[in-house]
Design a protein around this motif. Structure first.
Motif, PDB file in Angstrom:
ATOM      1  N   GLY A 155     -76.802 -38.959 -65.610  1.00  0.00           N
ATOM      2  CA  GLY A 155     -78.158 -38.672 -66.807  1.00  0.00           C
ATOM      3  C   GLY A 155     -78.273 -39.390 -67.654  1.00  0.00           C
ATOM      4  O   GLY A 155     -79.660 -39.367 -68.557  1.00  0.00           O
ATOM      5  N   GLY A 156     -77.119 -40.403 -68.056  1.00  0.00           N
ATOM      6  CA  GLY A 156     -77.929 -41.013 -69.321  1.00  0.00           C
ATOM      7  C   GLY A 156     -77.033 -43.293 -69.151  1.00  0.00           C
ATOM      8  O   GLY A 156     -76.049 -42.782 -68.065  1.00  0.00           O
ATOM      9  N   ILE A 157     -77.310 -43.503 -69.809  1.00  0.00           N
ATOM     10  CA  ILE A 157     -76.836 -44.583 -70.187  1.00  0.00           C
ATOM     11  C   ILE A 157     -76.218 -45.069 -71.382  1.00  0.00           C
ATOM     12  O   ILE A 157     -77.254 -44.921 -72.549  1.00  0.00           O
ATOM     13  N   GLU A 158     -75.548 -45.587 -72.099  1.00  0.00           N
ATOM     14  CA  GLU A 158     -74.712 -45.849 -73.170  1.00  0.00           C
ATOM     15  C   GLU A 158     -75.894 -47.556 -72.895  1.00  0.00           C
ATOM     16  O   GLU A 158     -75.201 -48.821 -72.982  1.00  0.00           O
ATOM     17  N   VAL A 159     -76.443 -47.448 -73.786  1.00  0.00           N
ATOM     18  CA  VAL A 159     -77.833 -48.617 -74.153  1.00  0.00           C
ATOM     19  C   VAL A 159     -76.740 -49.577 -75.876  1.00  0.00           C
ATOM     20  O   VAL A 159     -77.205 -50.084 -75.942  1.00  0.00           O
ATOM     21  N   HIS A 160     -76.753 -48.199 -76.794  1.00  0.00           N
ATOM     22  CA  HIS A 160     -76.497 -48.877 -77.955  1.00  0.00           C
ATOM     23  C   HIS A 160     -75.423 -48.940 -77.951  1.00  0.00           C
ATOM     24  O   HIS A 160     -74.424 -47.516 -78.136  1.00  0.00           O
ATOM     25  N   TYR A 161     -74.419 -49.845 -78.147  1.00  0.00           N
ATOM     26  CA  TYR A 161     -73.001 -49.895 -78.416  1.00  0.00           C
ATOM     27  C   TYR A 161     -72.575 -51.140 -79.524  1.00  0.00           C
ATOM     28  O   TYR A 161     -73.306 -52.665 -79.008  1.00  0.00           O
ATOM     29  N   SER A 162     -71.330 -50.920 -79.719  1.00  0.00           N
ATOM     30  CA  SER A 162     -70.428 -52.028 -80.672  1.00  0.00           C
ATOM     31  C   SER A 162     -70.889 -54.188 -80.081  1.00  0.00           C
ATOM     32  O   SER A 162     -71.131 -54.466 -81.196  1.00  0.00           O
ATOM     33  N   THR A 163     -70.274 -54.019 -79.556  1.00  0.00           N
ATOM     34  CA  THR A 163     -70.542 -55.398 -78.323  1.00  0.00           C
ATOM     35  C   THR A 163     -72.286 -56.134 -77.791  1.00  0.00           C
ATOM     36  O   THR A 163     -72.065 -56.828 -77.063  1.00  0.00           O
ATOM     37  N   HIS A 164     -72.942 -54.853 -77.782  1.00  0.00           N
ATOM     38  CA  HIS A 164     -74.006 -56.048 -76.666  1.00  0.00           C
ATOM     39  C   HIS A 164     -74.912 -56.179 -77.664  1.00  0.00           C
ATOM     40  O   HIS A 164     -74.877 -56.239 -78.648  1.00  0.00           O
ATOM     41  N   THR A 165     -75.292 -57.542 -76.973  1.00  0.00           N
ATOM     42  CA  THR A 165     -76.146 -58.354 -77.605  1.00  0.00           C
ATOM     43  C   THR A 165     -77.820 -57.576 -77.406  1.00  0.00           C
ATOM     44  O   THR A 165     -78.060 -56.454 -76.877  1.00  0.00           O
ATOM     45  N   LYS A 166     -78.524 -57.966 -78.341  1.00  0.00           N
ATOM     46  CA  LYS A 166     -80.017 -57.888 -78.654  1.00  0.00           C
ATOM     47  C   LYS A 166     -80.244 -57.355 -77.235  1.00  0.00           C
ATOM     48  O   LYS A 166     -81.541 -56.936 -76.925  1.00  0.00           O
ATOM     49  N   ARG A 167     -80.493 -58.784 -76.762  1.00  0.00           N
ATOM     50  CA  ARG A 167     -80.921 -59.100 -74.965  1.00  0.00           C
ATOM     51  C   ARG A 167     -80.445 -57.656 -73.851  1.00  0.00           C
ATOM     52  O   ARG A 167     -81.049 -57.228 -73.539  1.00  0.00           O
ATOM     53  N   GLN A 168     -79.607 -57.934 -74.261  1.00  0.00           N
ATOM     54  CA  GLN A 168     -78.298 -56.310 -73.623  1.00  0.00           C
ATOM     55  C   GLN A 168     -79.285 -54.803 -73.473  1.00  0.00           C
ATOM     56  O   GLN A 168     -79.222 -54.094 -73.070  1.00  0.00           O
ATOM     57  N   THR A 169     -79.208 -54.716 -75.148  1.00  0.00           N
ATOM     58  CA  THR A 169     -79.008 -53.413 -75.666  1.00  0.00           C
ATOM     59  C   THR A 169     -80.925 -53.351 -74.886  1.00  0.00           C
ATOM     60  O   THR A 169     -81.041 -52.582 -74.149  1.00  0.00           O
ATOM     61  N   ARG A 170     -81.659 -54.141 -74.681  1.00  0.00           N
ATOM     62  CA  ARG A 170     -83.585 -54.304 -74.389  1.00  0.00           C
ATOM     63  C   ARG A 170     -83.365 -54.337 -72.435  1.00  0.00           C
ATOM     64  O   ARG A 170     -84.218 -53.084 -72.652  1.00  0.00           O
ATOM     65  N   GLU A 171     -81.994 -54.987 -72.594  1.00  0.00           N
ATOM     66  CA  GLU A 171     -82.415 -54.133 -70.961  1.00  0.00           C
ATOM     67  C   GLU A 171     -82.065 -52.824 -70.304  1.00  0.00           C
ATOM     68  O   GLU A 171     -82.462 -52.681 -69.723  1.00  0.00           O
ATOM     69  N   TYR A 172     -80.552 -52.731 -70.867  1.00  0.00           N
ATOM     70  CA  TYR A 172     -80.584 -51.173 -70.847  1.00  0.00           C
ATOM     71  C   TYR A 172     -81.727 -50.235 -71.273  1.00  0.00           C
ATOM     72  O   TYR A 172     -82.035 -48.920 -70.047  1.00  0.00           O
ATOM     73  N   LEU A 173     -81.928 -50.673 -72.728  1.00  0.00           N
ATOM     74  CA  LEU A 173     -83.485 -49.185 -73.277  1.00  0.00           C
ATOM     75  C   LEU A 173     -84.607 -49.683 -71.619  1.00  0.00           C
ATOM     76  O   LEU A 173     -84.552 -48.576 -71.500  1.00  0.00           O
ATOM     77  N   ASP A 174     -85.008 -50.322 -70.791  1.00  0.00           N
ATOM     78  CA  ASP A 174     -85.907 -50.586 -70.228  1.00  0.00           C
ATOM     79  C   ASP A 174     -85.847 -50.038 -69.296  1.00  0.00           C
ATOM     80  O   ASP A 174     -86.387 -48.989 -68.476  1.00  0.00           O
ATOM     81  N   PHE A 175     -84.169 -49.788 -68.542  1.00  0.00           N
ATOM     82  CA  PHE A 175     -83.989 -49.218 -67.144  1.00  0.00           C
ATOM     83  C   PHE A 175     -83.255 -47.885 -67.627  1.00  0.00           C
ATOM     84  O   PHE A 175     -83.687 -47.608 -67.223  1.00  0.00           O
ATOM     85  N   ALA A 176     -83.350 -47.579 -69.175  1.00  0.00           N
ATOM     86  CA  ALA A 176     -83.115 -46.090 -69.143  1.00  0.00           C
ATOM     87  C   ALA A 176     -84.861 -45.715 -68.987  1.00  0.00           C
ATOM     88  O   ALA A 176     -85.169 -44.336 -68.046  1.00  0.00           O
TER      89      ALA A 176
END
Ligand code: AMP
Ligand code: FE
Ligand code: FE
Ligand code: ZN
Length: 285
Positions: free
Chosen positions: A214-235
């Motif tokens: 049902g979901g993806i952990e987009v925001h996470y302690s060790t994520h870079t800005k780029r990773q956060t953006r990528e996961y947000l985009d997939f979500a």
């Protein structure tokens, strides 16, 4: 503005703070809602709920189930589930069994490498049925064999290191199904563990969504800005819910704090309502 934290460990699995202590730390960090997500166990929830009620913090029932797909270990978070569901409790107990068959083998390997420790010491330090490698790492730290948990993993416990023993893990589709049958929402934790990005991750998420993710952990302690953006985009593209959390463990991840991660984490309380609605079957069922 208030923040939430949907990924926290306690002494009921491999965290070093009790559920009450974690809730108090969250209160200090101005967290308004949190999820306790211990590995393969839900026994920390009553204490967290009680302290949450005292401090006015909402506690979301959660769990984190380890699974394996190919050569990747994928962790599936379960939220808003009926944590008293007997079938769920039974399934979590069988998952913990594979810890009890693997852990003594890790200790034997460490002994063969000349390190002085027993599994009894590990069990006593853990004080819970959900015994994990971080407990072994803490014994190695206490005995001065390593300087940190990271050091213990890098030298001995991580995959490919001399004391690594693979644990029998379910397929992610099974972990997802168990969470859903307990009324919960299944979310892929720390997606970097999938070891794929771009199109590979897209394919993986599509397959997991077909299994009921049902979901993806987009925001996470060790994520870079780029990773956060990528996961947000997939979500957004795959219509998956967005979650986030610190993955606080206490002493084995000393750089990570409740609510703020490494300092820059901010998970908006706006993510909570869609998660709750999904659990009620109004979305992403
Ligand atoms: P286990 O569940 O017993 O296989 O242990 C895996 C857990 O160890 C993960 O969920 C993390 O909490 C922790 N872990 C993995 N790698 C590290 C590391 N390098 N440093 C500290 N903790 C780690
Ligand atoms: Fe952990
Ligand atoms: Fe995890
Ligand atoms: Zn975790």
């Amino acid at each position: 503005m208030s923040r939430i934290d949907l990924h926290l460990h306690t002494t009921h699995s491999d965290g070093s703070f009790s559920p009450a202590e974690v809730v108090r730390l969250a209160h200090k960090a101005t967290v308004t809602a949190l999820a306790i997500t211990d590995h393969d166990i839900v026994s920390g929830l009553p204490e967290a709920i009680e302290t949450g009620a005292e401090l006015g913090i909402e506690i979301i029932p959660g769990v984190e189930i380890s699974s394996r797909l190919g050569n990747s270990e994928l962790h599936i978070l379960g939220y808003c589930l009926d944590w008293q569901d007997p079938e769920l409790i039974q399934r979590l107990a069988s998952l913990r069994e594979s810890r009890h068959s693997r852990n003594p083998q890790i200790v034997e390997r460490l002994q063969a490498l000349g390190l002085d420790l027993t599994y009894e010491e590990v069990r006593t330090l853990a004080g819970t049925d959900a015994v994990g490698r971080p407990h072994i790492a803490r014994i190695l730290m206490n005995k001065g064999y390593v300087s940190s948990a990271k050091d213990a993993f890098d030298q001995y416990l991580a995959e490919g290191r001399p004391a690594y023993v693979e644990r029998e893990l379910p397929h992610p589709a099974d972990a997802i199904a168990w969470i859903k049958s307990a009324g919960g929402v299944a979310v892929l934790a720390h997606p970097t563990w999938a070891k794929v990005a771009g199109e590979g991750l897209n394919e993986l998420l599509r397959a997991l969504k077909a299994d009921g993710l049902g979901g993806i952990e987009v925001h996470y302690s060790t994520h870079t800005k780029r990773q956060t953006r990528e996961y947000l985009d997939f979500a957004k593209r795959l219509d998956l819910l967005i979650t986030g959390g610190s993955d606080f463990h206490g002493v084995t991840k000393p750089d990570i704090e409740v609510g703020t991660g490494r300092g820059g984490l901010k998970v908006s309380e706006k993510l909570l309502e869609p998660l709750k609605q999904a659990a009620l079957g109004r979305r992403h069922t």
